[in-house]
Scaffold this motif. Structure first.
Motif, PDB file in Angstrom:
ATOM      1  N   SER A  16       0.834  -1.080   0.099  1.00 36.49           N
ATOM      2  CA  SER A  16       0.133   0.165  -0.060  1.00 36.49           C
ATOM      3  C   SER A  16       0.889   1.328   0.014  1.00 36.49           C
ATOM      4  CB  SER A  16      -0.917  -0.093   1.190  1.00 36.49           C
ATOM      5  OG  SER A  16      -0.278   0.144   2.487  1.00 36.49           O
ATOM      6  N   GLY A  17       0.338   2.326  -0.600  1.00 34.16           N
ATOM      7  CA  GLY A  17       1.279   3.442  -0.582  1.00 34.16           C
ATOM      8  C   GLY A  17       2.098   3.478  -1.905  1.00 34.16           C
ATOM      9  N   LEU A  18       2.149   2.554  -2.655  1.00 35.20           N
ATOM     10  CA  LEU A  18       3.131   2.388  -3.998  1.00 35.20           C
ATOM     11  C   LEU A  18       2.591   1.301  -4.873  1.00 35.20           C
ATOM     12  CD1 LEU A  18       6.162  -0.111  -3.251  1.00 35.20           C
ATOM     13  CD2 LEU A  18       4.540   0.253  -1.477  1.00 35.20           C
ATOM     14  N   SER A  19       3.220   1.571  -5.785  1.00 33.87           N
ATOM     15  CA  SER A  19       2.635   0.465  -7.031  1.00 33.87           C
ATOM     16  C   SER A  19       3.868  -0.252  -7.212  1.00 33.87           C
ATOM     17  CB  SER A  19       2.283   1.312  -8.553  1.00 33.87           C
ATOM     18  OG  SER A  19       1.408   2.164  -8.433  1.00 33.87           O
ATOM     19  N   LEU A  20       3.683  -1.629  -6.827  1.00 31.88           N
ATOM     20  CA  LEU A  20       4.706  -2.547  -6.891  1.00 31.88           C
ATOM     21  C   LEU A  20       5.087  -2.723  -8.219  1.00 31.88           C
ATOM     22  CD1 LEU A  20       3.631  -5.513  -4.494  1.00 31.88           C
ATOM     23  CD2 LEU A  20       5.612  -3.787  -4.304  1.00 31.88           C
ATOM     24  N   ASP A  21       4.660  -2.462  -9.132  1.00 31.66           N
ATOM     25  CA  ASP A  21       5.397  -3.088 -10.583  1.00 31.66           C
ATOM     26  C   ASP A  21       6.408  -1.904 -10.904  1.00 31.66           C
ATOM     27  OD1 ASP A  21       3.041  -1.134 -12.887  1.00 31.66           O
ATOM     28  OD2 ASP A  21       3.537  -0.699 -10.777  1.00 31.66           O
ATOM     29  N   MET A  22       6.487  -0.725 -10.078  1.00 28.34           N
ATOM     30  CA  MET A  22       7.367   0.375 -10.148  1.00 28.34           C
ATOM     31  C   MET A  22       8.665  -0.029  -9.220  1.00 28.34           C
ATOM     32  SD  MET A  22       5.071   3.765 -10.360  1.00 28.34           S
ATOM     33  CE  MET A  22       6.618   4.800 -10.699  1.00 28.34           C
TER      34      MET A  22
END
Length: 127
Positions: A25-31
């Motif tokens: 949460s709080g981030l896009s894991l694909d990045m």
């Protein structure tokens, strides 16, 4: 607030399987480049598997090749570690880590390269 939460650990007999999840949460894991690490009592934290943010390439430490599979579900913002044919020596606390900065794959298994960590999930392989 960036947060990683691992789940899926437990007690399993040798030869069994578990699937660990790392929900972000709080981030896009694909990045992010994602690493799975483990730490057994009295031992250093070691890299187990990683998936690159740049091209999705996957990497495994030799002791788990052919048994563990890392994957990512971007829609669920989750990274998985499928662990098959588990051995007693796989017993450890497993952590997922995420790093946004691009860095060489030579360092994907170095825990010092990651800024974001979950709290871990216990995996115990025992008969």
């Amino acid at each position: 607030q960036l947060q990683l939460v691992e789940s899926g650990g437990g007690l399993v007999q040798p030869g069994g399987s578990l699937r660990l999840s790392c929900v972000a949460s709080g981030l896009s894991l694909d990045m992010y480049t994602i690493g799975w690490f483990r730490q057994a009592p009295g031992k250093e934290r070691e890299g187990v598997s990683s998936i690159s943010s740049s091209d999705g390439s996957t990497y495994y430490t030799d002791s788990v090749k052919g048994r563990f599979t890392i994957s990512r579900d971007n829609a669920k913002n989750t990274v998985y570690l499928q662990m098959n044919n588990l051995k007693p020596e796989d017993t450890a606390v497993y952590y997922c880590a995420a790093e946004f900065r691009r860095f060489s794959r030579d360092w994907y298994f170095d825990p010092r390269e990651y800024d974001n960590w979950g709290r871990g999930t216990q995996v115990t392989v025992s008969s």
